[in-house]
Write a protein that holds these residues in place. Structure first.
Motif, short mmCIF file in Angstrom:
data_model
loop_
_atom_site.label_atom_id
_atom_site.label_comp_id
_atom_site.label_asym_id
_atom_site.label_seq_id
_atom_site.Cartn_x
_atom_site.Cartn_y
_atom_site.Cartn_z
N ASN A 22 -15.84 68.37 44.88
CA ASN A 22 -15.13 67.41 44.03
C ASN A 22 -16.06 66.30 43.56
OD1 ASN A 22 -12.73 68.81 44.21
ND2 ASN A 22 -12.07 67.68 46.01
N LYS A 40 -18.11 67.63 40.72
CA LYS A 40 -17.29 67.77 39.51
C LYS A 40 -17.15 66.42 38.81
CE LYS A 40 -14.50 71.77 40.81
NZ LYS A 40 -13.12 72.22 41.13
N ASN A 44 -18.63 65.64 35.12
CA ASN A 44 -17.76 65.10 34.07
C ASN A 44 -18.39 63.86 33.43
OD1 ASN A 44 -15.45 66.67 33.55
ND2 ASN A 44 -14.61 66.07 35.53
N ASP A 83 -16.99 78.44 43.09
CA ASP A 83 -15.97 77.59 42.47
C ASP A 83 -16.58 76.69 41.40
OD1 ASP A 83 -14.06 78.73 44.10
OD2 ASP A 83 -13.99 77.03 45.50
N ARG A 129 -17.50 78.72 38.26
CA ARG A 129 -16.30 79.01 37.46
C ARG A 129 -15.86 77.75 36.69
NH1 ARG A 129 -14.27 81.34 42.30
NH2 ARG A 129 -14.82 83.53 42.34
N TRP A 130 -15.87 76.62 37.38
CA TRP A 130 -15.46 75.37 36.76
C TRP A 130 -16.37 75.02 35.59
CZ3 TRP A 130 -17.80 70.59 36.20
CH2 TRP A 130 -16.96 69.53 35.84
N ASN A 155 -15.85 77.26 32.57
CA ASN A 155 -14.64 76.83 31.87
C ASN A 155 -14.91 75.56 31.06
OD1 ASN A 155 -11.82 76.84 31.22
ND2 ASN A 155 -11.58 75.21 32.72
N LYS A 156 -15.61 74.62 31.66
CA LYS A 156 -15.88 73.34 30.99
C LYS A 156 -16.74 73.52 29.74
CE LYS A 156 -16.72 68.61 31.83
NZ LYS A 156 -15.49 68.09 31.25
#
Length: 71
Positions: free
Chosen positions: A5, A8, A12, A39, A42-43, A46-47
């Motif tokens: 997290n 991430k 961002n 994970d 994959r994130w 997608n982003k």
């Protein structure tokens, strides 16, 4: 906060700059364990699909030499 997290949030915040984004992604990939790496990958895939500036560098996400094996 879990490391995944945390990374991430960092990704961002730096998504405005593709060079910095992928630099931070590579750092995160080295630090995280196998499950979190999958994970995160994959994130990120997608982003980058909806941020044109990052989509240019899509090949780096799947480059074995840079980030390890593909999911």
């Amino acid at each position: 906060m879990r490391k995944l997290n945390y990374y991430k949030v960092i990704l961002n915040k730096v998504s405005f700059n593709s060079k910095l984004f992928f630099k931070e992604y590579k750092k995160a990939y080295i630090v995280l364990g196998d499950t979190d790496r999958k994970d995160l990958k994959r994130w990120v895939l997608n982003k980058i699909s909806y941020i044109p500036e990052l989509n240019i560098k899509r090949w780096e996400i799947n480059n074995y030499d840079i980030v390890g094996p593909i999911i």
